[in-house]
Scaffold this motif. Structure first.
Motif, short mmCIF file in Angstrom:
data_model
loop_
_atom_site.label_atom_id
_atom_site.label_comp_id
_atom_site.label_asym_id
_atom_site.label_seq_id
_atom_site.Cartn_x
_atom_site.Cartn_y
_atom_site.Cartn_z
N ASP A 29 -15.01 -23.49 75.37
CA ASP A 29 -13.72 -23.10 74.82
C ASP A 29 -13.06 -22.09 75.75
O ASP A 29 -13.70 -21.13 76.18
CB ASP A 29 -13.89 -22.50 73.43
CG ASP A 29 -12.55 -22.09 72.83
OD1 ASP A 29 -11.86 -22.95 72.27
OD2 ASP A 29 -12.18 -20.89 72.98
N GLN A 232 -5.25 -28.90 72.10
CA GLN A 232 -4.95 -29.52 70.81
C GLN A 232 -4.60 -28.40 69.84
O GLN A 232 -5.44 -27.54 69.57
CB GLN A 232 -6.12 -30.33 70.29
CG GLN A 232 -5.86 -31.04 68.96
CD GLN A 232 -6.99 -31.94 68.56
OE1 GLN A 232 -7.25 -32.97 69.19
NE2 GLN A 232 -7.71 -31.56 67.51
N ASP A 233 -3.38 -28.41 69.34
CA ASP A 233 -2.87 -27.31 68.52
C ASP A 233 -3.01 -26.01 69.31
O ASP A 233 -2.52 -25.93 70.42
CB ASP A 233 -3.59 -27.27 67.17
CG ASP A 233 -3.40 -28.55 66.38
OD1 ASP A 233 -2.30 -29.12 66.46
OD2 ASP A 233 -4.34 -28.99 65.70
N MET A 235 -5.88 -24.74 70.40
CA MET A 235 -7.20 -24.73 71.03
C MET A 235 -7.13 -25.36 72.42
O MET A 235 -6.49 -26.39 72.61
CB MET A 235 -8.19 -25.49 70.15
CG MET A 235 -9.65 -25.37 70.56
SD MET A 235 -10.70 -26.27 69.37
CE MET A 235 -12.33 -25.77 69.90
N PHE A 262 -12.93 -31.09 70.18
CA PHE A 262 -11.74 -30.96 69.33
C PHE A 262 -12.01 -31.44 67.90
O PHE A 262 -11.46 -30.89 66.95
CB PHE A 262 -10.57 -31.77 69.93
CG PHE A 262 -9.93 -31.11 71.12
CD1 PHE A 262 -9.49 -29.80 71.06
CD2 PHE A 262 -9.77 -31.82 72.30
CE1 PHE A 262 -8.89 -29.20 72.16
CE2 PHE A 262 -9.18 -31.23 73.41
CZ PHE A 262 -8.74 -29.92 73.33
N GLU A 266 -13.43 -25.37 66.09
CA GLU A 266 -12.14 -24.69 66.09
C GLU A 266 -12.34 -23.26 66.58
O GLU A 266 -13.43 -22.70 66.50
CB GLU A 266 -11.49 -24.71 64.71
CG GLU A 266 -12.32 -24.07 63.61
CD GLU A 266 -11.68 -24.21 62.24
OE1 GLU A 266 -10.46 -24.39 62.19
OE2 GLU A 266 -12.42 -24.13 61.23
N THR A 267 -11.25 -22.70 67.09
CA THR A 267 -11.30 -21.35 67.67
C THR A 267 -10.24 -20.48 67.01
O THR A 267 -9.13 -20.94 66.71
CB THR A 267 -11.06 -21.41 69.19
OG1 THR A 267 -12.14 -22.13 69.79
CG2 THR A 267 -10.99 -20.02 69.80
N ASP A 268 -10.59 -19.22 66.78
CA ASP A 268 -9.64 -18.27 66.21
C ASP A 268 -9.72 -16.97 67.01
O ASP A 268 -10.81 -16.53 67.39
CB ASP A 268 -9.96 -18.00 64.74
CG ASP A 268 -8.91 -17.11 64.09
OD1 ASP A 268 -7.71 -17.31 64.37
OD2 ASP A 268 -9.29 -16.23 63.30
N THR A 301 -15.47 -19.29 68.51
CA THR A 301 -15.47 -20.74 68.33
C THR A 301 -16.62 -21.11 67.40
O THR A 301 -17.77 -20.72 67.64
CB THR A 301 -15.63 -21.46 69.68
OG1 THR A 301 -14.57 -21.08 70.55
CG2 THR A 301 -15.61 -22.97 69.49
N ARG A 304 -15.98 -26.55 62.53
CA ARG A 304 -14.82 -26.55 61.62
C ARG A 304 -15.23 -26.17 60.20
O ARG A 304 -16.31 -26.49 59.74
CB ARG A 304 -14.14 -27.92 61.62
CG ARG A 304 -13.40 -28.19 62.92
CD ARG A 304 -12.42 -29.33 62.82
NE ARG A 304 -11.64 -29.43 64.05
CZ ARG A 304 -10.53 -28.76 64.29
NH1 ARG A 304 -10.06 -27.92 63.37
NH2 ARG A 304 -9.88 -28.89 65.43
#
Length: 378
Positions: A29, A232-233, A235, A262, A266-268, A301, A304
């Protein structure tokens, strides 16, 4: 600065990574730097034209420093003549040509020109050998511990080598540190000397992925390699696949890795660098409060649907007494998923707090004494 736990170790509800037919690979990521999947990621392999990613990075850093611009003109020497590179990729430049840095960069990054790489190496450092020393200095600075460059283009030679992990590190650095250079990797073709060449990264045309770079590589020793970045979005993922059997295989294996990442992760961003985290009381200072912050973006990361279960804890040193310098550690932030620690990072002072005057220090000392006394009683 903080410890990284493998994302796949957090939960077992996701499938294993796909089987990848390559000498080595990694899926990382971009924002968090976490490794989602890998095999032989630290094995030293022949880089082939992936080498040109470092050539591009050095060019970008020279532009960042102000020592060079995209509009500068480069005079092509006989060393950079395209005839010196038979049976290999080239821009088709000739001695005496006057070419802008911007166009030579496209010759390197879009056309994978060995000739253009030598031309830029000589322009920046006076000789290719001196430029290679500069490349290796940047590799050391970036933490590319399994990498050694011996030329500016990547043709096989003694001691040249890198690893999938190091190429992922370089990819993050290209995107983060030299965004104007990186944007050239998204160009699908470039024409020079009447010859139009398409970007060899065929994933730029792939409608199932939003790919905006990075670089292919091939020699008979290295096999077929591809470093890819896609979004993607919010990420961004970086895949490195080295040593596949064919052009088609490096595309297929890269696509498999990116699709897996993907679909299942997911990453925040937990905290942004230098953003205020909280206000903390300061004793005996010219100011009575300071802002706590972190020095770099903190992202995570996870598989999901796991981010919602992450808990944050903030602990501060007490009491905080002036003087306190900007950047001094004043506490720690910790993020957990269940009993597992995902991140531990220092909380630092966002500003400098000087010592207060005599009466301010005296008054705060009295207040602090009674505060401690009450705390011990209750």
């Amino acid at each position: 600065m903080f410890s990284v736990q493998p994302a796949a170790a957090v939960t077992n509800i996701i499938p294993s990574p796909p089987s990848i037919n390559a000498k080595g690979y990694i899926l990382m990521d971009y924002e968090s730097g976490e490794i989602i999947a890998s095999k032989n990621a630290d094995d030293r392999l022949a880089p082939a034209s992936l080498t040109k990613m470092m050539t591009a990075y050095v060019i970008g850093q020279e532009i960042n420093s102000g020592r060079m611009s995209f509009d500068d003109t480069v005079t092509i020497s006989r060393n950079a003549w395209s005839r010196n590179f038979p049976d290999s990729s080239k821009m088709f430049i000739e001695p005496g040509d006057q070419i802008s840095v911007a166009n030579l960069s496209r010759g390197i990054m879009v056309q994978s020109g060995n000739d253009a790489s030598v031309a830029m190496a000589e322009h920046i450092a006076g000789s290719e050998g001196t430029f290679v020393a500069l490349m290796n200095s940047w590799a050391d600075k970036l933490g590319m511990i399994n990498t050694e460059f011996t030329n500016a283009h990547g043709l096989d030679s003694t001691n040249i080598g890198t690893s999938p992990h190091d190429m992922a590190i370089l990819s993050r650095s290209l995107i983060r540190d030299t965004p104007k250079m990186y944007s050239i990797y998204n160009e699908k073709s470039f024409t020079w000397n009447g010859i139009t060449q398409n970007n060899r990264n065929q994933l730029l045309w792939d409608r199932s992925l939003n790919v905006d770079g990075i670089k292919t590589g091939y020699t008979s020793n290295a096999g077929y390699s591809l470093v890819t970045s896609a979004t993607q979005d919010d990420m961004r993922l970086i895949s490195v696949v080295m040593g596949t059997a064919s052009q088609r295989a490096r595309i297929q294996e890269s696509r498999k890795l990116l699709t897996y990442g993907f679909r299942f992760f997911e990453t925040d961003t937990l905290l942004e660098a230098h953003a205020p985290v909280s206000q903390q009381t300061v004793w005996q200072g010219a100011e009575s409060e300071l802002t706590a912050t972190v020095e770099e973006n903190i992202a995570i990361t996870l598989p999901r649907n796991q981010l919602k279960n992450v808990k944050a804890e903030f602990e501060y040193q007490a009491p905080l007494k002036a003087p306190i310098a900007r950047g001094d550690v004043i506490g720690q932030a910790t993020w957990r998923l269940g009993d597992q620690i995902l991140r531990e990072v220092p909380l630092v002072a966002a500003e400098t707090i000087e010592r207060g005057g005599f009466f301010k220090r005296l008054l705060d000392s009295i207040k602090l004494f009674f505060s401690n006394l009450l705390g011990s009683l209750f």
